[in-house]
Scaffold this active site. Structure first.
Site, PDB file in Angstrom:
ATOM      1  N   HIS A  35       0.858  -1.186   0.000  1.00 53.03           N
ATOM      2  CA  HIS A  35       0.000   0.000   0.000  1.00 53.03           C
ATOM      3  C   HIS A  35       0.890   1.231   0.000  1.00 53.03           C
ATOM      4  O   HIS A  35       2.127   1.115   0.002  1.00 53.03           O
ATOM      5  CB  HIS A  35      -0.958  -0.042   1.189  1.00 53.03           C
ATOM      6  CG  HIS A  35      -0.267  -0.288   2.504  1.00 53.03           C
ATOM      7  ND1 HIS A  35       0.601   0.618   3.066  1.00 53.03           N
ATOM      8  CD2 HIS A  35      -0.283  -1.359   3.342  1.00 53.03           C
ATOM      9  CE1 HIS A  35       1.054   0.147   4.195  1.00 53.03           C
ATOM     10  NE2 HIS A  35       0.550  -1.057   4.394  1.00 53.03           N
ATOM     11  N   HIS A  38       4.013   1.325   2.238  1.00 50.58           N
ATOM     12  CA  HIS A  38       5.206   0.647   1.710  1.00 50.58           C
ATOM     13  C   HIS A  38       5.848   1.471   0.600  1.00 50.58           C
ATOM     14  O   HIS A  38       7.070   1.595   0.523  1.00 50.58           O
ATOM     15  CB  HIS A  38       4.827  -0.715   1.100  1.00 50.58           C
ATOM     16  CG  HIS A  38       4.257  -1.694   2.066  1.00 50.58           C
ATOM     17  ND1 HIS A  38       2.945  -2.112   2.003  1.00 50.58           N
ATOM     18  CD2 HIS A  38       4.806  -2.347   3.109  1.00 50.58           C
ATOM     19  CE1 HIS A  38       2.721  -2.998   2.965  1.00 50.58           C
ATOM     20  NE2 HIS A  38       3.833  -3.151   3.654  1.00 50.58           N
ATOM     21  N   ASP A 151       4.546   0.965  12.711  1.00 49.43           N
ATOM     22  CA  ASP A 151       5.007  -0.108  13.597  1.00 49.43           C
ATOM     23  C   ASP A 151       6.154   0.464  14.430  1.00 49.43           C
ATOM     24  O   ASP A 151       7.310   0.069  14.274  1.00 49.43           O
ATOM     25  CB  ASP A 151       5.466  -1.304  12.767  1.00 49.43           C
ATOM     26  CG  ASP A 151       4.325  -1.900  11.973  1.00 49.43           C
ATOM     27  OD1 ASP A 151       3.379  -2.404  12.582  1.00 49.43           O
ATOM     28  OD2 ASP A 151       4.355  -1.818  10.724  1.00 49.43           O
ATOM     29  N   GLN A 154       8.285  -1.880  16.495  1.00 49.59           N
ATOM     30  CA  GLN A 154       9.145  -2.677  15.609  1.00 49.59           C
ATOM     31  C   GLN A 154      10.378  -1.862  15.205  1.00 49.59           C
ATOM     32  O   GLN A 154      11.509  -2.359  15.226  1.00 49.59           O
ATOM     33  CB  GLN A 154       8.357  -3.106  14.374  1.00 49.59           C
ATOM     34  CG  GLN A 154       9.214  -3.704  13.265  1.00 49.59           C
ATOM     35  CD  GLN A 154       8.386  -4.294  12.155  1.00 49.59           C
ATOM     36  OE1 GLN A 154       7.905  -5.401  12.287  1.00 49.59           O
ATOM     37  NE2 GLN A 154       8.226  -3.581  11.062  1.00 49.59           N
ATOM     38  N   SER A 187      -2.019  -3.207   5.424  1.00 49.85           N
ATOM     39  CA  SER A 187      -2.526  -4.317   4.597  1.00 49.85           C
ATOM     40  C   SER A 187      -3.780  -4.902   5.227  1.00 49.85           C
ATOM     41  O   SER A 187      -4.629  -5.460   4.544  1.00 49.85           O
ATOM     42  CB  SER A 187      -1.465  -5.413   4.473  1.00 49.85           C
ATOM     43  OG  SER A 187      -0.267  -4.862   4.007  1.00 49.85           O
TER      44      SER A 187
HETATM   45  O1  PAF Z   1       6.644  -4.756   9.078  1.00 51.04           O
HETATM   46  C1  PAF Z   1       6.540  -5.828   8.434  1.00 51.04           C
HETATM   47  O2  PAF Z   1       5.883  -5.912   7.400  1.00 51.04           O
HETATM   48  C2  PAF Z   1       7.244  -7.071   8.961  1.00 51.04           C
HETATM   49  O3  PAF Z   1       7.199  -7.139  10.348  1.00 51.04           O
HETATM   50  C3  PAF Z   1       8.696  -7.221   8.442  1.00 51.04           C
HETATM   51  C4  PAF Z   1       9.576  -6.103   8.949  1.00 51.04           C
HETATM   52  C5  PAF Z   1       8.699  -7.241   6.930  1.00 51.04           C
HETATM   53  C6  PAF Z   1       9.292  -8.540   8.942  1.00 51.04           C
HETATM   54  O4  PAF Z   1       8.553  -9.631   8.493  1.00 51.04           O
END
Ligand code: PAF
Length: 283
Positions: A35, A38, A151, A154, A187
């Site tokens: 999307h 990204h 995220d 993350q 997504s």
């Molecule tokens: O953010 C994501 O889409 C996922 O956690 C990643 C970083 C591609 C790892 O699978």
């Protein structure tokens, strides 16, 4: 013409040859079903590197047993055509056997930063993310890697893993991309019915409400969280609030008072979709 590699040895050879020519390599790891969020990472990578590699891999090790690994949306053809339009040089799209040919006996666990927020609700999730991202880093060997701040946890966890394990890679955070009505691009938005899609704006609206309260001098985080909860529960399609937390944006530890370096983050089930969003506090 975009190159699509399914094998580790082939993407390695591609990157090695680019590096021999003195080219810098930017990397955007994704799970596909791309999307605007990204694509914004891809554009950022394009502007800072000679060569851009995107990985598409729905990583089973970061999903819990009751989560949506099997149902996670996939559309490789569409993804590749979107990336071709963005002039991405290469896509790495391995299958599960290529990434995990045997049982993995190694764990990468980042402590402290994974104790709250999604880390508390999705046990083992960040171990799975760290495992796949470090494998991808070792395979692709990029100079820079791009992560969206949607995220946020993350991003902080990966940033710390890279520092602790001396990966020679710069982690570049990129801003959250939103739809016109404020819903963060994801997504998982595909899971929403028309009504749920409308109600899903409650996450962003609740962050705006928190922002307004803070601007009006409310610095008590419990009161801010309570106001957000009450607001969100007024939306019919909200099934459950998984969490709303206000944390220090560097340590990701909950705080009781706003000081100007916090992150407000939340996860909410709207219909069957678990949506997340966040906002960095400005005072
Ligand atoms: O953010 C994501 O889409 C996922 O956690 C990643 C970083 C591609 C790892 O699978």
């Amino acid at each position: 013409m975009i190159k699509v590699f399914e094998k580790i040895k082939d993407i390695r050879a591609f990157v090695e040859s680019a590096k021999r020519e003195g080219k810098s390599v930017g990397f955007v790891p994704t799970m596909g079903y791309l999307h605007e969020g990204h694509l914004s990472l891809v554009r950022c990578a394009r502007s800072e590197n000679d060569v851009v590699v995107v990985s598409i891999f729905v990583n089973p090790t970061q999903f819990g047993p009751s989560e949506d690994y099997k149902d996670y949306p996939r559309d490789m053809e569409r993804d590749i055509s979107l990336l071709e339009n963005e002039k991405v040089h290469a896509v790495f799209a391995p299958d599960v056997k290529e990434m995990y040919p045997e049982e993995t006996l190694t764990t990468i666990h980042v402590e402290k930063l994974t104790e709250h927020l999604c880390g508390a609700k999705r046990k083992g999730h960040f171990d799975g993310v760290c495992l796949v991202v470090s494998k991808l880093f070792n395979i692709v060997n990029p100079d820079r890697a791009y992560f969206g701040k949607k995220d946020y946890q993350q991003y902080r966890v990966i940033e710390r893993m890279v520092r602790d394990l001396n990966f020679p890679i710069s982690v570049v955070p990129c801003p959250i991309i939103r739809e016109e009505d404020g819903l963060a691009a994801s997504s998982r938005n595909i899971y929403l019915s028309e009504k749920e899609r409308k109600d899903a704006t409650c996450l962003y609206k609740s962050l705006r409400l928190a922002d307004k309260l803070i601007k009006n001098g409310e610095y008590n985080t419990k009161r801010i969280i309570d106001a957000m909860k009450e607001f969100i529960m007024g939306f019919e399609s909200v099934r459950k609030i998984d969490y709303i937390e206000i944390v220090d944006k560097y340590t990701l530890e909950p705080v009781s008072e706003i000081k100007g370096r916090e992150l407000i983050a939340l996860a909410v089930y709207v219909g069957k979709a678990r949506l997340i969003d966040n906002m960095e506090v400005q005072i």
